[in-house]
Design an enzyme around this catalytic site. Sequence first.
Site, PDB file in Angstrom:
ATOM      1  CD  GLU A  68      -1.845   1.616   2.912  1.00  0.00           C
ATOM      2  OE1 GLU A  68      -1.459   2.738   3.309  1.00  0.00           O
ATOM      3  OE2 GLU A  68      -2.346   0.773   3.670  1.00  0.00           O
ATOM      4  CG  HIS A  69       3.236   2.691   3.369  1.00  0.00           C
ATOM      5  ND1 HIS A  69       3.741   3.749   4.072  1.00  0.00           N
ATOM      6  CD2 HIS A  69       2.210   2.216   4.112  1.00  0.00           C
ATOM      7  CE1 HIS A  69       3.064   3.915   5.202  1.00  0.00           C
ATOM      8  NE2 HIS A  69       2.131   2.981   5.253  1.00  0.00           N
TER       9      HIS A  69
END
Length: 762
Positions: free
Chosen positions: A57-58
């Site tokens: 996600e990051h």
Amino acid sequence: MSRNADPQQTRQATLANGLALTLVHAPQATRAAALVRVAAGSHDEPPAHPGLAHFLEHLLFLGGARFAAGERLMPWVQARGGRLNASTRARTTDYFFEVPAAALDGGLARLADMLAGPLPEAGAQLGEREVLEAEYIARATDAGTLIDAALAAGVAEGHPLRRFVAGRRASLAVEEEGFQRALRDFHGSFYQPGNLQLWLQGPQSLDELQALAARYCEGWPAGQLPARERPPALAPLAEDWLHLRLPGAPRLVLGFAVDELDATAEQALDALAGLLADEAAGGLLAWLGERGLCDAAALRVAYRAAGQALLAVTFELAQARHAPTVEAAFLDWLRALRSGSGEALVPAEWHQLAPLEQLRQRARGLPAPVAPRWLAALDASRPVRLLVAPDAPGRPTCVAGFELQLRRGPAKPLDFAPRAWRFEAPAPASTAPAGTLHLRWRFPNVPARSHFLALRHGLRPLAGLARRSGVSLRLDEEGADWALGLQGPADRLQSCLDRALALLAEPPAALAAQGERLLQRELQRKAAELPIRRLLDALPASLAGEGEGLPDWSAARWDVLARHAEPPQASRVPGLPTTQPLLPPALAAGYHRRVVAGEGEAALLLFCPLPGRGAAQEAAWRLLARELEGGFYQRLRVELNLGYALFCGFRQVAGWRGLLFAVQSPHTQPEALYGHLRAFLESAAASLGELPEARLHDLANALAHEPAGEDAAWRDQLAGVAADHAKRVAEAARRMTRSDLLAAHAALLGEQGGSWLLTNRA
């Protein structure tokens, strides 16, 4: 948007590649939002690589195939005054943003690009791994995170809720080929159209929204849908009490397992959360408050995956020993609610939510009918019982990757005589337009915080009654001032206002005695908050000065803002109506520092107020803030890896407007943090001097077309600016030059409006 706004139109569709669409045409909206849900989360990642889903996600925010550097989604949205975020949960990962309506096209292009694009190389991943490490360290002291971890200790052995999924440096072997292969496999398997859903909302027509989705998402090739296993049952739950040692106010947390959670259940639970927090006389919270047992109650879904959920009902206790009585009262209240018809369960007003919040609700399947039968899910036979207190007995225990001071103890007997609880159905919907009333008082001397807390506490029953008629009522501190705000159907505001004013003018004698207790409870509560949050809470008082003594209502000056509502008669309002604008108190130029002592990581907050209230100056500072924001994150978070919690932006604090910077770091002390911040600000002069005209035009155009918020007129009044100030700021933005930004930057560095530095260590 008012409750009488044009009804929204929705459409469900599926692109040729399998991407499911939910489109929402909101004709009166000035902002648009997008949300993508990936049907995969931390419980789908390989057990050998805990935190991989969160790490991915990051990584995706670092950019895709088409958009990089300042054109990536995050800096692009920030430059347009929008907001964005992402969230990795057990079986889902959400990416979402909200922007001015005209920017939806560009935002969706960047969102689709980053989700479908190639992953960053291992070298670029190393910096983001350090961000996750800093996030883990911050969460390891966050009360909410630790409470959820303690609740996980109460569910069945072997349930994935007990696993470590947050990710940190030691669990993310970026340098190893096996990890890189697992990362690529996870992205390739789950991040493909048939495993995604896209929600779009804006004033664009349904056909236009669908065309946008097709333009940026239809070229994404379809793939084979991954197989997913249903998680094991949460039950059996722990039958004994769990004791968790944490600073802050004592809390009782009751965890309830739900096997099947659908949209009607979610709607019923949301309505139950509102009823639980209702302070009106005859309700649970009022009864507990009258006896000095409990000050607040809340319900939330602590975990959800594949239909099952763990619900957490939290009570903030006056004393830990009251926990059995509070639990018994709640279970009896719940029994009485289940035995009724459920008419008191009313969902929140949908159109009062911002577009992004509406989409996040739609992703949960809402709005849906309220189904009281779902109250049976809160089975009183065996909830997880967790008592949280600073002196709770505990021993070192690791749950879900977090170190806890946790201990099990025998269940306590519950003894409570059934009561005749009152559940009143809300008033019928009003056909009157939505109105707002804001009243603000300025006293000769700033009153003590304890008196404000006592009066706000005394207004709770009235606020509960007002809520049942569709009116929100709240008392706030605005720096040196007190402000009473009401919002709801215009034909119901006056009666709610009259009762509130009567209580403020002549509060019951017993209410004043509550002030010191409430102040101590607030200090206790804040001691458990993140350091950066404590500094933000302390900023208004640092600017206005600490109050002392009683509020002198007879000498207080007041003003009012009424929209679609009649202003109150002066004879009914305590104090004297002002004949001059109540400008924010003048602040001294130069540098000011205050230490707000507290435990936890090092934290710093810097607020630089505007030197004046002119529209051109504000436009320059707003544009400066947007240009600095991307570089601030890049330098302090990515390159220097100072910490996970950072903020940079133009903000209004009570009536003072200016630039706000905040940093929390697990390894760098405040003095060094301030040095890095000053170095960044000083170095910005060079990039501002070379700012491309196209970039300046984009920034100015976004600011000029930024829609006003619901309370924009009230914020302007608090700031002491004219009613047409926002219009003049927009006009000034269109004329802005690089020289204007450089002048604003020089005024910022020169502390012409002053600078207030707050740290949690000397």
